[in-house]
Design an enzyme around this catalytic site. Structure first.
Site, PDB file in Angstrom:
ATOM      1  N   PRO A 189      29.448  33.492  41.997  1.00  0.00           N
ATOM      2  CA  PRO A 189      30.600  34.372  41.782  1.00  0.00           C
ATOM      3  C   PRO A 189      30.652  35.620  42.670  1.00  0.00           C
ATOM      4  O   PRO A 189      30.519  36.749  42.199  1.00  0.00           O
ATOM      5  CB  PRO A 189      30.466  34.738  40.303  1.00  0.00           C
ATOM      6  CG  PRO A 189      28.995  34.725  40.068  1.00  0.00           C
ATOM      7  CD  PRO A 189      28.467  33.591  40.911  1.00  0.00           C
ATOM      8  N   CYS A 190      30.895  35.417  43.952  1.00  0.00           N
ATOM      9  CA  CYS A 190      30.999  36.552  44.861  1.00  0.00           C
ATOM     10  C   CYS A 190      32.214  37.425  44.540  1.00  0.00           C
ATOM     11  O   CYS A 190      32.276  38.578  44.977  1.00  0.00           O
ATOM     12  CB  CYS A 190      31.005  36.083  46.308  1.00  0.00           C
ATOM     13  SG  CYS A 190      32.298  34.907  46.720  1.00  0.00           S
ATOM     14  N   HIS A 191      33.148  36.901  43.752  1.00  0.00           N
ATOM     15  CA  HIS A 191      34.302  37.712  43.353  1.00  0.00           C
ATOM     16  C   HIS A 191      33.893  38.862  42.439  1.00  0.00           C
ATOM     17  O   HIS A 191      34.658  39.800  42.251  1.00  0.00           O
ATOM     18  CB  HIS A 191      35.365  36.831  42.665  1.00  0.00           C
ATOM     19  CG  HIS A 191      34.900  36.190  41.402  1.00  0.00           C
ATOM     20  ND1 HIS A 191      34.196  35.001  41.393  1.00  0.00           N
ATOM     21  CD2 HIS A 191      35.023  36.577  40.105  1.00  0.00           C
ATOM     22  CE1 HIS A 191      33.914  34.684  40.138  1.00  0.00           C
ATOM     23  NE2 HIS A 191      34.403  35.620  39.339  1.00  0.00           N
TER      24      HIS A 191
END
Length: 186
Positions: free
Chosen positions: A156-158
């Site tokens: 989850p780089c968001h």
């Protein structure tokens, strides 16, 4: 806490006497941020690429040894499809148990492992990600790990924001990033 496999994958092609591998499987499923495409290896169900774009764009980012296998539709049901459906329905931790693999140097692997430790509904900064990956001064490298992530939203780089709290960039657009964060904050 679930265990996740994130390993460095060699990019050399298989020897010519090796048997041909089955085509990679493709899923396209709705999420609160739009349709996500997922490419996985059928022999182990491991996600190799995912994102809010077409599967052809994702396939172009794969290592040559994988991309030469071609693509075919995946069965509509299965662990990855079920996890994405649960995530879309509000189980924001459903993607945590899905196995992923992507090639990368040791720091990238550590950064991606650290990203999977950022819980849904929370965020971190690039500085926080660098520290969690064991190199507090490597803030720019932490940003690079986000940019090179092949398996969003499973890694989850968001959930990484600028140190001032603003969204920053996202390969699939800040609107998608904002939608994912809103969904996970509910």
């Amino acid at each position: 806490m679930t265990t996740t496999t994130i390993t460095t994958v060699p990019t050399s092609a298989a020897p010519s006497d090796a048997p041909a591998a089955a085509a990679l499987q493709v899923l396209r499923l709705p999420t609160p941020a739009g349709e996500v495409a997922v490419i996985l290896t059928p022999e182990d169900g491991v996600v190799r690429a995912a994102g809010f774009c077409g599967p052809d764009v994702l396939a172009a980012r794969l290592a040559p040894a994988l991309s030469v296998r071609g693509l075919r539709p995946a069965p509509a049901r299965g662990p990855v499809a079920d996890a994405l459906a649960a995530y879309a329905d509000g189980d924001v931790d459903a993607l945590d148990a899905v196995p992923v693999e992507q090639p990368g140097a040791p720091f990238l692997q550590e950064a991606w492992r650290a990203l999977r430790g950022v819980r849904a509904g929370t965020t971190t900064s690039y500085t926080g990600l660098a520290a969690a990956a064991g190199r507090p001064a490597a803030v720019r490298a932490a940003g690079s790990a986000c940019a090179r992530n092949l398996v969003a939203p499973f890694v989850p780089c968001h959930r990484v924001l600028r140190s001032d709290g603003s969204l920053g960039g996202y390969l699939y657009g800040v609107d998608v990033k904002a939608a994912l964060l809103r969904h996970e904050a509910r």
